[in-house]
Design an enzyme around this catalytic site. Structure first.
Site, PDB file in Angstrom:
ATOM      1  N   ASN A 108       0.810  -1.214   0.000  1.00  0.00           N
ATOM      2  CA  ASN A 108       0.000   0.000   0.000  1.00  0.00           C
ATOM      3  C   ASN A 108       0.848   1.272   0.000  1.00  0.00           C
ATOM      4  OD1 ASN A 108      -2.623  -1.168  -0.001  1.00  0.00           O
ATOM      5  ND2 ASN A 108      -2.291  -1.801   2.122  1.00  0.00           N
ATOM      6  N   THR A 136       2.733  -8.114  -1.143  1.00  0.00           N
ATOM      7  CA  THR A 136       2.361  -8.057   0.265  1.00  0.00           C
ATOM      8  C   THR A 136       2.375  -9.455   0.823  1.00  0.00           C
ATOM      9  OG1 THR A 136       0.571  -7.597   1.820  1.00  0.00           O
ATOM     10  CG2 THR A 136      -0.092  -8.259  -0.367  1.00  0.00           C
ATOM     11  N   ASP A 138       0.834  -9.668   3.810  1.00  0.00           N
ATOM     12  CA  ASP A 138      -0.367  -9.523   4.646  1.00  0.00           C
ATOM     13  C   ASP A 138      -1.670  -9.664   3.868  1.00  0.00           C
ATOM     14  OD1 ASP A 138       1.311  -9.005   6.751  1.00  0.00           O
ATOM     15  OD2 ASP A 138       1.224  -6.831   6.505  1.00  0.00           O
TER      16      ASP A 138
END
Lengths: 391, 391
Positions: A108, A136, A138
């Site tokens: 992000n 990512t 996550d």
């Protein structure tokens, strides 16, 4: 439009960020009409600002292929916060080095940088195309179904939970609390449910940051499981919060965007010891969760290569200010396809586990999550054998 | 002498204890003239006392082969302390079930049990042969050069240290402290030095329980390394002690022989944060260190199978009260051979790292240790690639 292409890595590394690098470099080399040299910024956006580059297009294919099995970032990465003037400087650096294409690989935060560099180039009148490669562990990037890095982190947790469960069930003398990465989103911890696919052994409970942690309830559940099974395996995300939203462990260190907390797994194990008098221990693989090549998911690696190649193609096709995303092709067998997402749609939006993926009691996942997650971890986990008393 | 053969597992499991089980069962089945049925005690010596057995000789070969890739103990294990009357009961249970051969797979504690059962059988006038199969991740069993379980634990630490180092060097923003198993002996932590064999990246320091921990000295070294390199990787054994012999972290839970301490890695990371103001984190894979099949060493697995088979052969050949040991066959290429050791020579003797394997400054290992350890971890670790600034 012909010029050099620059690849920049941002944020924490994954097990497949180098696979995306491989995909991007390999694709770029197929277009000598548009791409002169392929550069890597050594050390992320900070490295770009210091004009520290290496020439990836000059690396022999044999060495380049090692990227597919190299964890972390082979060209380095950074978490330096960037100011408005940094973006203007980046635009000027692009002009100076005849860089016409910039591929930002990150999460992000990096997509935010991607969008700002795109705007800075427009403002500076520099003709540069900026495209994002998602990354990512996550799985918290918005709009895309998932992103490279998550599948391997998920496979890691599923595999070690399967192994630790096997250990705890064979010597059932304690409660083991395994800590998964993912501070605000529970996707990785949730993937531990896939440990059950092999031989039925897996976590007894999964604690996610999407649900408030209630200490009394936790202790009651542990006590009940311990009475029933002896050995208990709990997987927790590293970022559990109290009902009021505060972390269940106090922060011990803060620097910029980064906050360091005590270990949630050690905290839960200590609760079990001190409040229930039951032996407990914690396993916190930490960075291993994102850097293990032995547990790299083959599907994740392949999609990472595709993401890098697609981002390169998009930039060469004239796209700007977009990120490569993945969506599933409907059908009985898992298949994904890429699509382009305007970066402003993903910039700094954090995606959490939806309600339909979390069990009603909040301490496990739903079959829908398992179905969603299973293809992303690649090949099936190893099958184990356990013997029971017969005589 | 014809009868049944019983295999009992004791203490904490390893990545290859089931491989020894495979070796023992496979060998026993080759001697139908001496061995009737092969039993496994479900749940260690406690399972033996409860007469909970499964018939391993009836398990299909295909399923039996899964033992080679199953972590922990497929027949369970235990840490129950045994009393004198337990051994007498075991001797009677052997008589009752026509068990003529008992193979005890375990570490120092189990070899103690092995010796005591041997004597109890003599005292009870029961004709049973008791042979030990060595097993340890800590490599703390005396007389033998090494024992099954250690090679895989060593490979695990070497591989993850290599991966974590790659991560920390690519995002050099903190000190990472990796915790290896091994409370009293530093063999596993020491094996992290093998991470350097791949591409030069490995731990910056290795802290062993064989050397006293001096806080000021530790902090000075970390500060110096941090100034020089940014990212720092430290591997520590889980059992560091102060110069006065006390643990550097206080015990938080005691039950019988087991003492639970706070995490040494978290303690060291907190010292770095609080006293130096440098970001630090800890990675404590815990049980993963002994249960990872992905990092199982092929050499360790093969030797584990041999140890099981040899113990079986020794018992059938009339040996009693002995343990299988390994020694190296001199020569340029690693080769080991087994020999038999009277259990009283190994019972409860704890073997630590010798001085010649520890560097002069006490914070690393010597080349002699690396040479000794390298063959035990099996195939070479994966090769990684890293790029440096060129322009």
């Amino acid at each position: 439009m012909k010029g050099n292409l620059l690849i920049v890595h941002g944020g924490a590394p994954t097990a497949v960020i180098n696979s995306s690098l491989y995909g991007a470099v390999t694709e770029a080399k197929k277009h000598p009409d548009q791409v002169d040299k392929v550069y890597g910024a050594i050390g992320g956006s900070g490295g770009m600002l210091r004009e520290q580059f290496c020439e990836l297009s000059a690396v022999p294919e044999e060495e380049l292929r090692l990227l597919l099995q190299t964890p972390a970032s082979a060209i380095g990465t950074s978490r330096d916060p960037l100011e408005a003037e940094d973006y203007a400087n980046m635009a000027r650096i692009c002009k100076k080095h005849d860089i016409k294409y910039v591929l930002f690989n990150g999460g992000n935060g990096s997509m935010d940088a991607c969008g700002k560099l795109y705007k800075a180039c427009v403002a500076e009148g520099v003709d540069v195309r900026v495209v994002g490669i998602p990354k990512t562990i996550d799985n918290d990037i918005a709009v895309t179904d998932h992103a490279p890095g998550f599948g391997s982190a998920a496979r890691y947790i599923a595999a070690i939970t399967s192994e630790v469960s096997q250990d705890v069930r064979s010597l059932p003398i304690h409660v083991s609390v395994i800590e998964a990465m993912g501070r605000n989103a529970g996707w990785i911890a949730a993937a531990s449910a896939l440990a059950r696919s092999g031989n039925g052994d897996g976590p007894d409970m999964i604690y996610l940051p999407e649900r408030p942690f209630i200490e009394e309830e936790f202790l009651e559940r542990v006590l009940e499981l311990h009475r029933k099974k002896g050995g208990v395996v709990i997987v927790t995300s590293e970022g559990l919060c109290n009902p009021d939203g505060s972390s269940i462990v106090p922060p011990i260190f803060k620097v910029g965007r980064s906050v360091y907390y005590g270990d949630v797994s050690a905290h839960l194990a200590n609760l079990v010891i001190q409040k229930l008098g039951i032996k407990a221990r914690s396993e916190k693989p930490g960075i291993c969760n994102r850097s293990s090549i032995a547990f790299q998911s083959s599907v994740d690696r392949e999609e990472a290569v595709i993401a890098g190649a697609e981002a390169c193609r998009a930039a060469l096709n004239g796209e700007n200010g977009v990120m490569v995303g993945f969506r599933r092709v409907p059908g009985p067998v898992y298949k994904s396809e890429t699509f382009l997402i305007p970066v402003e749609q993903v910039m700094l939006h954090e995606r959490k586990m939806p309600d339909e993926f979390i069990s009603a009691d909040g301490r496990d996942v739903t079959p829908a999550f398992v179905d969603w997650c299973r293809p992303l971890i690649g090949e099936e986990l190893r099958r184990f054998v356990t013997f029971k008393p017969q005589l």
